[in-house]
Design a protein around this motif. Sequence first.
Motif, PDB file in Angstrom:
ATOM      1  N   MET A  89       0.844  -1.180   0.000  1.00  0.00           N
ATOM      2  CA  MET A  89       0.000   0.000   0.000  1.00  0.00           C
ATOM      3  C   MET A  89       0.891   1.247   0.000  1.00  0.00           C
ATOM      4  SD  MET A  89      -3.275  -1.095   0.641  1.00  0.00           S
ATOM      5  CE  MET A  89      -3.918  -2.705   1.017  1.00  0.00           C
ATOM      6  N   HIS A  90       0.637   2.092  -0.967  1.00  0.00           N
ATOM      7  CA  HIS A  90       1.444   3.307  -1.077  1.00  0.00           C
ATOM      8  C   HIS A  90       0.607   4.580  -1.098  1.00  0.00           C
ATOM      9  CE1 HIS A  90       5.053   0.994  -1.684  1.00  0.00           C
ATOM     10  NE2 HIS A  90       4.418   0.280  -2.588  1.00  0.00           N
ATOM     11  N   ARG A  91      -0.728   4.438  -1.177  1.00  0.00           N
ATOM     12  CA  ARG A  91      -1.606   5.606  -1.185  1.00  0.00           C
ATOM     13  C   ARG A  91      -2.742   5.343  -0.190  1.00  0.00           C
ATOM     14  NH1 ARG A  91      -0.185   4.298  -6.144  1.00  0.00           N
ATOM     15  NH2 ARG A  91      -2.150   3.219  -6.518  1.00  0.00           N
ATOM     16  N   ILE A  92      -2.671   6.044   0.946  1.00  0.00           N
ATOM     17  CA  ILE A  92      -3.613   5.823   2.041  1.00  0.00           C
ATOM     18  C   ILE A  92      -4.381   7.111   2.288  1.00  0.00           C
ATOM     19  CG2 ILE A  92      -3.853   5.206   4.475  1.00  0.00           C
ATOM     20  CD1 ILE A  92      -1.157   3.669   4.133  1.00  0.00           C
ATOM     21  N   LEU A  93      -5.697   7.021   2.193  1.00  0.00           N
ATOM     22  CA  LEU A  93      -6.577   8.162   2.394  1.00  0.00           C
ATOM     23  C   LEU A  93      -7.163   8.084   3.798  1.00  0.00           C
ATOM     24  CD1 LEU A  93      -7.979  10.612   1.177  1.00  0.00           C
ATOM     25  CD2 LEU A  93      -9.649   9.054   0.152  1.00  0.00           C
ATOM     26  N   VAL A  94      -7.015   9.165   4.574  1.00  0.00           N
ATOM     27  CA  VAL A  94      -7.521   9.220   5.945  1.00  0.00           C
ATOM     28  C   VAL A  94      -8.654  10.245   5.987  1.00  0.00           C
ATOM     29  CG1 VAL A  94      -6.941   9.645   8.368  1.00  0.00           C
ATOM     30  CG2 VAL A  94      -5.219   8.654   6.829  1.00  0.00           C
ATOM     31  N   VAL A  95      -9.848   9.778   6.393  1.00  0.00           N
ATOM     32  CA  VAL A  95     -11.031  10.640   6.431  1.00  0.00           C
ATOM     33  C   VAL A  95     -11.709  10.527   7.789  1.00  0.00           C
ATOM     34  CG1 VAL A  95     -11.417  10.490   3.930  1.00  0.00           C
ATOM     35  CG2 VAL A  95     -12.516   8.831   5.457  1.00  0.00           C
ATOM     36  N   GLY A  96     -12.626  11.449   8.059  1.00  0.00           N
ATOM     37  CA  GLY A  96     -13.393  11.448   9.294  1.00  0.00           C
ATOM     38  C   GLY A  96     -13.822  12.849   9.642  1.00  0.00           C
ATOM     39  N   SER A  97     -14.602  12.978  10.671  1.00  0.00           N
ATOM     40  CA  SER A  97     -15.099  14.276  11.129  1.00  0.00           C
ATOM     41  C   SER A  97     -13.946  15.177  11.564  1.00  0.00           C
ATOM     42  CB  SER A  97     -16.031  14.058  12.317  1.00  0.00           C
ATOM     43  OG  SER A  97     -16.434  15.286  12.888  1.00  0.00           O
ATOM     44  N   ALA A  98     -14.213  16.459  11.600  1.00  0.00           N
ATOM     45  CA  ALA A  98     -13.285  17.371  12.259  1.00  0.00           C
ATOM     46  C   ALA A  98     -13.153  16.911  13.704  1.00  0.00           C
ATOM     47  CB  ALA A  98     -13.822  18.802  12.194  1.00  0.00           C
ATOM     48  N   GLY A  99     -11.956  16.906  14.222  1.00  0.00           N
ATOM     49  CA  GLY A  99     -11.727  16.457  15.589  1.00  0.00           C
ATOM     50  C   GLY A  99     -11.631  14.952  15.752  1.00  0.00           C
ATOM     51  N   ALA A 100     -11.691  14.208  14.639  1.00  0.00           N
ATOM     52  CA  ALA A 100     -11.627  12.747  14.712  1.00  0.00           C
ATOM     53  C   ALA A 100     -10.198  12.240  14.839  1.00  0.00           C
ATOM     54  CB  ALA A 100     -12.289  12.127  13.480  1.00  0.00           C
ATOM     55  N   GLY A 101      -9.223  13.117  14.692  1.00  0.00           N
ATOM     56  CA  GLY A 101      -7.827  12.699  14.797  1.00  0.00           C
ATOM     57  C   GLY A 101      -7.189  12.358  13.464  1.00  0.00           C
ATOM     58  N   LYS A 102      -7.786  12.822  12.362  1.00  0.00           N
ATOM     59  CA  LYS A 102      -7.257  12.518  11.023  1.00  0.00           C
ATOM     60  C   LYS A 102      -5.815  12.964  10.863  1.00  0.00           C
ATOM     61  CE  LYS A 102     -10.200  14.967   8.693  1.00  0.00           C
ATOM     62  NZ  LYS A 102     -11.013  15.537   9.765  1.00  0.00           N
ATOM     63  N   THR A 103      -5.530  14.179  11.237  1.00  0.00           N
ATOM     64  CA  THR A 103      -4.201  14.744  11.020  1.00  0.00           C
ATOM     65  C   THR A 103      -3.144  13.997  11.820  1.00  0.00           C
ATOM     66  OG1 THR A 103      -5.144  16.896  10.521  1.00  0.00           O
ATOM     67  CG2 THR A 103      -2.831  16.856  11.210  1.00  0.00           C
ATOM     68  N   THR A 104      -3.418  13.753  13.086  1.00  0.00           N
ATOM     69  CA  THR A 104      -2.476  13.026  13.937  1.00  0.00           C
ATOM     70  C   THR A 104      -2.281  11.611  13.421  1.00  0.00           C
ATOM     71  OG1 THR A 104      -3.167  14.359  15.825  1.00  0.00           O
ATOM     72  CG2 THR A 104      -2.038  12.274  16.300  1.00  0.00           C
ATOM     73  N   LEU A 105      -3.369  10.958  13.060  1.00  0.00           N
ATOM     74  CA  LEU A 105      -3.301   9.600  12.545  1.00  0.00           C
ATOM     75  C   LEU A 105      -2.527   9.547  11.231  1.00  0.00           C
ATOM     76  CD1 LEU A 105      -4.111   6.625  12.715  1.00  0.00           C
ATOM     77  CD2 LEU A 105      -6.322   7.260  11.716  1.00  0.00           C
ATOM     78  N   ALA A 106      -2.826  10.465  10.324  1.00  0.00           N
ATOM     79  CA  ALA A 106      -2.123  10.496   9.035  1.00  0.00           C
ATOM     80  C   ALA A 106      -0.630  10.722   9.245  1.00  0.00           C
ATOM     81  CB  ALA A 106      -2.716  11.578   8.137  1.00  0.00           C
ATOM     82  N   ARG A 107      -0.295  11.607  10.155  1.00  0.00           N
ATOM     83  CA  ARG A 107       1.114  11.883  10.447  1.00  0.00           C
ATOM     84  C   ARG A 107       1.817  10.624  10.955  1.00  0.00           C
ATOM     85  NH1 ARG A 107       0.430  16.046  13.947  1.00  0.00           N
ATOM     86  NH2 ARG A 107       0.278  17.518  12.227  1.00  0.00           N
ATOM     87  N   GLU A 108       1.156   9.898  11.836  1.00  0.00           N
ATOM     88  CA  GLU A 108       1.737   8.671  12.397  1.00  0.00           C
ATOM     89  C   GLU A 108       1.895   7.595  11.321  1.00  0.00           C
ATOM     90  OE1 GLU A 108       3.380   6.116  15.219  1.00  0.00           O
ATOM     91  OE2 GLU A 108       3.008   8.267  15.357  1.00  0.00           O
ATOM     92  N   ILE A 109       0.885   7.427  10.468  1.00  0.00           N
ATOM     93  CA  ILE A 109       0.968   6.432   9.396  1.00  0.00           C
ATOM     94  C   ILE A 109       2.122   6.778   8.458  1.00  0.00           C
ATOM     95  CG2 ILE A 109      -0.200   5.468   7.374  1.00  0.00           C
ATOM     96  CD1 ILE A 109      -2.884   6.056   8.880  1.00  0.00           C
ATOM     97  N   ALA A 110       2.191   8.040   8.055  1.00  0.00           N
ATOM     98  CA  ALA A 110       3.247   8.472   7.137  1.00  0.00           C
ATOM     99  C   ALA A 110       4.625   8.234   7.736  1.00  0.00           C
ATOM    100  CB  ALA A 110       3.062   9.940   6.775  1.00  0.00           C
ATOM    101  N   CYS A 111       4.763   8.517   9.015  1.00  0.00           N
ATOM    102  CA  CYS A 111       6.046   8.316   9.696  1.00  0.00           C
ATOM    103  C   CYS A 111       6.396   6.836   9.763  1.00  0.00           C
ATOM    104  CB  CYS A 111       5.979   8.928  11.081  1.00  0.00           C
ATOM    105  SG  CYS A 111       7.506   8.794  12.019  1.00  0.00           S
ATOM    106  N   ARG A 112       5.452   6.013  10.180  1.00  0.00           N
ATOM    107  CA  ARG A 112       5.710   4.571  10.320  1.00  0.00           C
ATOM    108  C   ARG A 112       6.031   3.905   8.987  1.00  0.00           C
ATOM    109  NH1 ARG A 112       3.445   1.509  14.974  1.00  0.00           N
ATOM    110  NH2 ARG A 112       3.073   3.044  16.590  1.00  0.00           N
ATOM    111  N   LEU A 113       5.360   4.356   7.920  1.00  0.00           N
ATOM    112  CA  LEU A 113       5.525   3.703   6.623  1.00  0.00           C
ATOM    113  C   LEU A 113       6.458   4.464   5.684  1.00  0.00           C
ATOM    114  CD1 LEU A 113       1.857   2.549   5.989  1.00  0.00           C
ATOM    115  CD2 LEU A 113       3.748   1.305   7.068  1.00  0.00           C
ATOM    116  N   ASP A 114       7.014   5.568   6.184  1.00  0.00           N
ATOM    117  CA  ASP A 114       7.927   6.383   5.390  1.00  0.00           C
ATOM    118  C   ASP A 114       7.294   6.777   4.051  1.00  0.00           C
ATOM    119  OD1 ASP A 114      10.277   7.788   4.959  1.00  0.00           O
ATOM    120  OD2 ASP A 114      11.241   6.113   3.929  1.00  0.00           O
ATOM    121  N   LEU A 115       6.075   7.342   4.154  1.00  0.00           N
ATOM    122  CA  LEU A 115       5.348   7.815   2.982  1.00  0.00           C
ATOM    123  C   LEU A 115       5.185   9.327   3.061  1.00  0.00           C
ATOM    124  CD1 LEU A 115       2.517   5.111   2.820  1.00  0.00           C
ATOM    125  CD2 LEU A 115       4.437   5.375   1.221  1.00  0.00           C
TER     126      LEU A 115
END
Length: 172
Positions: A1-27
């Motif tokens: 997987m090289h293209r991961i889309l993170v969605v959800g409500s405002a305040g759902a933690g999308k930004t933090t989660l996306a940052r963590e995924i990108a860091c862990r997977l070096d994307l």
Amino acid sequence: MHRILVVGSAGAGKTTLAREIACRLDLPLIHLDRHFWQPGWTAPGEARWRETVAGLAARPAWVMDGNYGGTLDLRLPRADLLVFSDPPRLRCLGRVLRRRWAHRATPRDDLPVGCPEQIDLQFLRYVWRFPRDSRPRLLAAVASRAPDLPMVRLRGRADVRRWLESLPDGQP
């Protein structure tokens, strides 16, 4: 997987989660808010925005956070995985309020320069109504545009923690 889309409500933690995924997977990490908003919270025209998103989605690898339902048709078919952060609305509201307080003097790094954190009644209504209004539209878009797209739905902190810990070496 090289293209991961993170969605959800405002305040759902999308930004933090996306940052963590990108860091862990070096994307590469793409915050759609940074590309959408211009100084003073000015929105681009629809044609220009769609052109911008098409260019971002065409990249070979990314973790992209943001809803922007009007461009899901461009992003869903390119994604290898959809991560839907879907915590309870009260948690989202609390996070939005906490985030506003935390960034009262310093800008958020996922927003462009000239767009300070702000909250108004319309925004709070959007967060409150997300489960009723936006969640069904999001799931309908997935069903119609990318029915075979794998989706991970994370409803709470424990779900997020377990899923992040399950990420194997470089692949979700």
